[in-house]
Write an enzyme that holds these catalytic residues in place. Sequence first.
Site, PDB file in Angstrom:
ATOM      1  CB  CYS A  74      23.392  29.092  -2.155  1.00 41.03           C
ATOM      2  SG  CYS A  74      22.886  29.266  -0.432  1.00 41.03           S
ATOM      3  CE  LYS A  75      26.077  27.083  -9.971  1.00 40.10           C
ATOM      4  NZ  LYS A  75      27.549  27.016 -10.027  1.00 40.10           N
ATOM      5  CB  ILE A  76      20.695  32.370  -8.137  1.00 42.43           C
ATOM      6  CG1 ILE A  76      19.854  31.339  -8.897  1.00 42.43           C
ATOM      7  CG2 ILE A  76      20.443  33.771  -8.698  1.00 42.43           C
ATOM      8  CD1 ILE A  76      18.365  31.449  -8.648  1.00 42.43           C
TER       9      ILE A  76
END
Length: 321
Positions: A172-174
């Site tokens: 998700c962060k990537i």
Amino acid sequence: MSSPKIGWVGMGRMGYPMAERLVDAGYDVYVWNRTRSKAEPLAAKGATLVDSPRDLAEVDILGTMVSTGQDVEQVYFGENGVLSGDKTPKIFLDCSSIADHQSAAIRARLAERGAELIASPVSGNGKCVKAGKLSAVASGPRGAFEKVRPVIAAMAANGVSYVGEGELARFCKIAHNVFLGVVTQNLAEITILAEKAGIPRSAFLDFMNNSVMGSIFTRYKTNAFVNLDWTTTFTPGLLRKDLDLGLSSARDLGVPMPVTAATREALQAHFGAATLKDDPDAYLQKDFAALLETVALAAGIELESENSPYPTGLELPQAAE
């Protein structure tokens, strides 16, 4: 876990205000930072400073906000690391942006010590933290997440999203930071397009912010674009790292990402343009919004500040008189 003792490592642009919110929320916070002086103001607010990560081994929750997966490994497993002795915190809460395979390897090593890892990277910058606009995503064992949810919520007042087991929060962060790069590059391009047509940056970006395409991000970056304020919130080097992580994940999973690849190459041009500056290394430590200058250079425009302060939407509320 009624009132957990929290250990914290990382006093950078994000780590300090996040730890500060934990102290302000009344948690018992123990802090280590490589440069001790950066943590001393937090001690004045009630945090306890320790001499090494090893001194954090008896906390209930060990939080980290550092730059790379190697940094996380060093804090946990290195010489004088948190796990260099016999004691082990029950839950490790890592808010850093690292690769999923690094996170999985760290999770396996922690499991050997009977500890659980919650991966909880965040969305926003230091000003977002202070303004209560930070949000977070989390993955890992559901039971451990429920124990640390209040801790994450104290830092990420804008919301915490649990997405499942394992390293899903890392993906998700990537994906989030890939979007960050694509949006910033394109916002720079269309802003220069408008300026070359004769439209002041402030007027164009105000229109964009008030349109359906506006966002918290475009609004708080407008002041930087308008006034050429490259005060660092996130560096081009860190953005390049995250775009590379996104493209690597895409190759592993067989997902075509041509827009991301083009953005990665456009970002690389910024590193080349930096060589034209008097101090290239210092310039590359400025905010990634300085991409606007690289786009302007390619368009044959020499930018000047419009000297027109624009509200970021992250202003702290004024205390009542």
